[in-house]
Design an enzyme around this catalytic site. Structure first.
Site, PDB file in Angstrom:
ATOM      1  N   HIS A 185      41.368 126.868 134.557  1.00 37.19           N
ATOM      2  CA  HIS A 185      41.246 125.622 135.337  1.00 37.19           C
ATOM      3  C   HIS A 185      42.021 125.763 136.651  1.00 37.19           C
ATOM      4  O   HIS A 185      43.232 125.586 136.689  1.00 37.19           O
ATOM      5  CB  HIS A 185      41.791 124.460 134.502  1.00 37.19           C
ATOM      6  CG  HIS A 185      41.468 123.089 135.037  1.00 37.19           C
ATOM      7  ND1 HIS A 185      41.003 122.867 136.310  1.00 37.19           N
ATOM      8  CD2 HIS A 185      41.540 121.875 134.447  1.00 37.19           C
ATOM      9  CE1 HIS A 185      40.808 121.560 136.483  1.00 37.19           C
ATOM     10  NE2 HIS A 185      41.129 120.945 135.364  1.00 37.19           N
ATOM     11  N   HIS A 188      40.920 120.553 140.783  1.00 38.71           N
ATOM     12  CA  HIS A 188      41.317 119.140 140.630  1.00 38.71           C
ATOM     13  C   HIS A 188      42.791 118.825 140.827  1.00 38.71           C
ATOM     14  O   HIS A 188      43.313 117.905 140.197  1.00 38.71           O
ATOM     15  CB  HIS A 188      40.852 118.616 139.257  1.00 38.71           C
ATOM     16  CG  HIS A 188      39.398 118.830 139.013  1.00 38.71           C
ATOM     17  ND1 HIS A 188      38.823 118.758 137.766  1.00 38.71           N
ATOM     18  CD2 HIS A 188      38.383 119.126 139.848  1.00 38.71           C
ATOM     19  CE1 HIS A 188      37.528 119.009 137.847  1.00 38.71           C
ATOM     20  NE2 HIS A 188      37.231 119.238 139.117  1.00 38.71           N
ATOM     21  N   TYR A 190      45.531 120.525 139.943  1.00 40.00           N
ATOM     22  CA  TYR A 190      46.503 120.976 138.946  1.00 40.00           C
ATOM     23  C   TYR A 190      47.178 122.273 139.423  1.00 40.00           C
ATOM     24  O   TYR A 190      47.024 122.659 140.572  1.00 40.00           O
ATOM     25  CB  TYR A 190      45.831 121.073 137.567  1.00 40.00           C
ATOM     26  CG  TYR A 190      45.342 119.699 137.126  1.00 40.00           C
ATOM     27  CD1 TYR A 190      46.264 118.683 136.847  1.00 40.00           C
ATOM     28  CD2 TYR A 190      43.991 119.385 137.082  1.00 40.00           C
ATOM     29  CE1 TYR A 190      45.838 117.403 136.502  1.00 40.00           C
ATOM     30  CE2 TYR A 190      43.557 118.095 136.741  1.00 40.00           C
ATOM     31  CZ  TYR A 190      44.491 117.119 136.454  1.00 40.00           C
ATOM     32  OH  TYR A 190      44.091 115.846 136.133  1.00 40.00           O
TER      33      TYR A 190
HETATM   34  C1  LIG Z   1      37.326 111.650 130.956  1.00 40.26           C
HETATM   35  C2  LIG Z   1      37.256 112.865 131.836  1.00 40.26           C
HETATM   36  C3  LIG Z   1      38.109 113.916 131.599  1.00 40.26           C
HETATM   37  C4  LIG Z   1      38.040 115.085 132.375  1.00 40.26           C
HETATM   38  N1  LIG Z   1      38.851 116.136 132.071  1.00 40.26           N
HETATM   39  C5  LIG Z   1      38.679 117.321 132.693  1.00 40.26           C
HETATM   40  C6  LIG Z   1      39.378 118.476 132.258  1.00 40.26           C
HETATM   41  O1  LIG Z   1      40.158 118.474 131.287  1.00 40.26           O
HETATM   42  N2  LIG Z   1      39.162 119.628 132.940  1.00 40.26           N
HETATM   43  C7  LIG Z   1      38.319 119.701 134.007  1.00 40.26           C
HETATM   44  O2  LIG Z   1      38.161 120.771 134.606  1.00 40.26           O
HETATM   45  N3  LIG Z   1      37.612 118.617 134.427  1.00 40.26           N
HETATM   46  C8  LIG Z   1      37.758 117.445 133.787  1.00 40.26           C
HETATM   47  N4  LIG Z   1      36.986 116.373 134.146  1.00 40.26           N
HETATM   48  C9  LIG Z   1      35.945 116.541 135.180  1.00 40.26           C
HETATM   49  C10 LIG Z   1      34.597 116.883 134.508  1.00 40.26           C
HETATM   50  O3  LIG Z   1      34.610 118.201 133.982  1.00 40.26           O
HETATM   51  C11 LIG Z   1      33.417 116.762 135.488  1.00 40.26           C
HETATM   52  O4  LIG Z   1      33.517 117.740 136.483  1.00 40.26           O
HETATM   53  C12 LIG Z   1      33.353 115.389 136.137  1.00 40.26           C
HETATM   54  O5  LIG Z   1      33.345 114.372 135.168  1.00 40.26           O
HETATM   55  C13 LIG Z   1      32.128 115.254 137.038  1.00 40.26           C
HETATM   56  O6  LIG Z   1      30.963 115.442 136.293  1.00 40.26           O
HETATM   57  P1  LIG Z   1      30.061 114.172 135.839  1.00 40.26           P
HETATM   58  O7  LIG Z   1      29.652 113.459 137.116  1.00 40.26           O
HETATM   59  O8  LIG Z   1      28.883 114.815 135.145  1.00 40.26           O
HETATM   60  O9  LIG Z   1      30.888 113.313 134.954  1.00 40.26           O
HETATM   61  C14 LIG Z   1      37.079 115.182 133.429  1.00 40.26           C
HETATM   62  C15 LIG Z   1      36.236 114.103 133.668  1.00 40.26           C
HETATM   63  C16 LIG Z   1      36.299 112.970 132.885  1.00 40.26           C
HETATM   64  C17 LIG Z   1      35.337 111.848 133.143  1.00 40.26           C
END
Ligand SMILES: Cc1cc2nc3c(=O)[nH]c(=O)nc-3n(C[C@H](O)[C@H](O)[C@H](O)COP(=O)(O)O)c2cc1C
Length: 390
Positions: A185, A188, A190
Site C-alpha cells: 500500500h 492514500h 499513508y
Molecule cells: C470503507 C473503505 C475502506 C477503504 N480501505 C482501504 C484500504 O484499506 N486500503 C486501500 O488501499 N484503499 C482503501 N479504500 C479505497 C478503496 O480501495 C477504493 O479505491 C475506493 O473505495 C474507490 O473505489 P470505489 O469508488 O469503487 O469505492 C477504502 C475505501 C473504503 C470505502
C-alpha cells in the site's frame, strides 16, 4: 505492454492472465478497511465476508493489514506480523481458495495517520516528517469518536531499514498464511506516500528532495518483499494525484511516471515482472475526499491515467468511482487490464454476477463501513434473487 489476452475487444468478463495467475474475469475486490479484526486478529466473520465476494477465477485484495505493531491507525485492523495472526488468516485464505478465488494481502503502514492510542507505549506515530496531518482531517478513535492527528516523529535513516524489514517479514508471513501474493500500500497518504509526496516529505537526507530520493523508501520495500516471496507475487498501489490526508504533490504526473520508471527498471534488473500496478483514480475525489475541494476535470484525469497505463510495463489495475459502464469502457479502450471495485462490492457481495447480468445494485450504508459488528453492514447485504419464470 501487458500480456496479450484473448481475441476481440475485452470486457470486464474476459479472462485475463496476470503473470502466472489465470483470472476468469477482471472485476477485483478493492482493498477496504472494515475494522472487524478484533485486537488485530482476523476472526471467522472475515472468512464469511471474503468468501461471499469470491468467484471461481476471481481476484480479491484484503483490507490494509498491519506490517508491524506501529502500523495501525484505525480500530481493529488485522495484522500479519505475529503467529496468531498468520494462523487466523490461514483459515480465511483457505476458505477463499475453496471458492476458487485468488487473494492478495494488502501490506499497510499508516505512518503519521495514527495516534498514540494505536501505538505501543503510547508513542508518537512515525513518518518521513515531523509535520502532522492538518486539522481538516480527523482520525477515527477506538471509541468511535473522531480525534486530531498528533505530531509524528520523523524516522532516522538508521530506523528506516528496520521498517523495510517489517514489510519483507510481513510478506513472508502472508505466503505462510497461504496468500497468493501481496499488495504494497503506497497510496492514500499513508507511510510510503508520506515519503513519495513533496508536500509532506521535507527530508534533507537521501530519502528527501529529488524524485529518486523520494522513491527510495518504496523501492527498498519492493526489493525486500520481492526477495522474500518472488516479484511475481508482489503488487504496488499508488495514488500520485490524490491528496487524501494532505498527501499533496506539486507534480503528480511526474511523480507517477518516476515511480513507474523505477518499477520498470526493477523488473528488468530482477528478471521478473511484478504482479500488477494498482492506481487510484482522482475521480475518487468526487466523493468528498479532496483536501481543497478541487480536482482535475475528467479529461485531465483520463490523460493522467492513460499516460501512467501506457508507461507501465505490466498489468495495470484502476480503482475509484467505477460503475459497470466505466469499467467496461476502461477495459475495452485499453485503459485498464483490471478494475477494482470498492463501495459497490461492500453492498453487493455478488457484484460480479450483478455486473455481468446488469442487475440493480444494493446501496451501501456508509455509517457501518468502520463499525465492529460481525454481521450488520458487513455480511448481511442481500444476494440477488433470480426469479425463474416457468
Ligand atoms: C470503507 C473503505 C475502506 C477503504 N480501505 C482501504 C484500504 O484499506 N486500503 C486501500 O488501499 N484503499 C482503501 N479504500 C479505497 C478503496 O480501495 C477504493 O479505491 C475506493 O473505495 C474507490 O473505489 P470505489 O469508488 O469503487 O469505492 C477504502 C475505501 C473504503 C470505502
Amino acid at each position: 505492454m501487458a500480456e496479450t489476452q484473448s481475441q476481440g475487444t475485452p470486457t470486464l468478463f474476459s479472462p485475463y492472465k496476470m503473470g502466472k495467475f489465470n483470472l476468469s474475469h477482471r472485476v477485483v475486490l478493492a482493498p477496504m478497511t472494515r475494522c472487524r479484526a478484533l485486537n488485530g486478529i482476523p476472526r471467522p466473520a472475515l472468512a464469511e465476508y471474503y468468501t461471499q465476494r469470491s468467484t471461481p477465477g476471481g481476484f480479491l485484495i484484503t483490507e490494509g493489514t498491519s506490517v508491524s505493531d506501529t502500523a495501525a491507525g484505525f480500530p481493529h485492523v488485522p495484522g500479519i506480523y505475529n503467529e496468531e495472526q498468520v494462523g487466523a488468516w490461514k483459515k480465511i485464505v483457505d476458505a477463499v481458495h475453496a471458492k476458487g478465488s485468488l487473494i492478495f494481502c494488502q501490506l499497510w503502514h499508516v505512518g503519521r495517520a495514527s495516534h498514540s492510542v494505536y501505538q505501543p507505549g503510547g508513542a508518537a506515530p512515525i513518518s518521513s516528517s515531523n509535520k502532522p496531518i492538518s486539522n481538516r482531517w480527523r482520525i477515527l478513535m477506538p471509541d468511535a469518536t473522531y480525534g486530531i492527528y498528533p505530531k509524528p516523529r520523523a524516522l532516522d535513516v538508521s530506523e528506516i531499514e528496520v521498517v523495510v524489514e517489517h514489510y519483507g517479514k510481513a510478506a513472508f508471513n502472508a505466503i505462510r498464511a497461504g496468500f497468493d501474493g501481496v499488495e504494497i500500500h503506497g497510496a492514500h497518504g499513508y507511510l510510503i506516500d508520506q515519503f513519495l509526496k513533496d508536500g509532506i516529505n521535507d527530508r534533507i537526507d537521501e530519502y528527501g528532495g529529488s524524485l529518486a530520493n523520494r522513491c527510495k523508501f518504496l523501492m527498498q520495500i519492493v526489493r525486500a518483499v520481492a526477495e522474500a516471496i518472488g516479484a511475481d507475487r508482489v503488487a504496488i498501489r499508488i495514488s500520485p494525484a490524490i491528496d487524501h490526508l494532505g498527501a499533496i504533490d506539486s507534480n503528480p504526473l511526474k511523480l507517477g511516471l518516476a515511480v513507474i520508471e523505477k518499477l520498470n527498471e526493477f523488473q528488468l534488473q530482477f528478471g521478473s515482472k511484478l504482479a500488477y500496478l494498482h492506481v487510484t483514480q482522482p475521480r475518487y475525489h468526487a466523493y468528498g475526499q479532496t483536501e481543497q475541494g478541487k480536482h482535475g476535470n475528467e479529461d485531465e484525469e483520463a490523460y493522467l491515467m492513460r499516460t501512467l497505463k501506457r508507461s507501465y510495463d505490466g498489468t495495470f489495475m484502476c480503482s475509484g468511482g467505477f460503475t459497470r459502464e466505466l469499467g467496461m469502457q476502461a477495459v475495452a479502450e485499453g485503459d485498464a487490464d483490471l478494475v477494482s471495485y470498492g463501495r459497490l462490492f461492500i453492498s453487493n457481495p455478488d457484484l460480479v454476477l450483478r455486473l455481468k447480468v446488469n442487475a440493480p445494485l444494493n446501496r451501501y450504508i456508509r455509517k457501518t463501513f468502520y463499525t465492529q459488528d460481525p454481521v450488520v453492514g458487513y455480511t448481511d447485504y442481500p444476494f440477488l434473487v433470480i426469479q425463474s419464470r416457468l
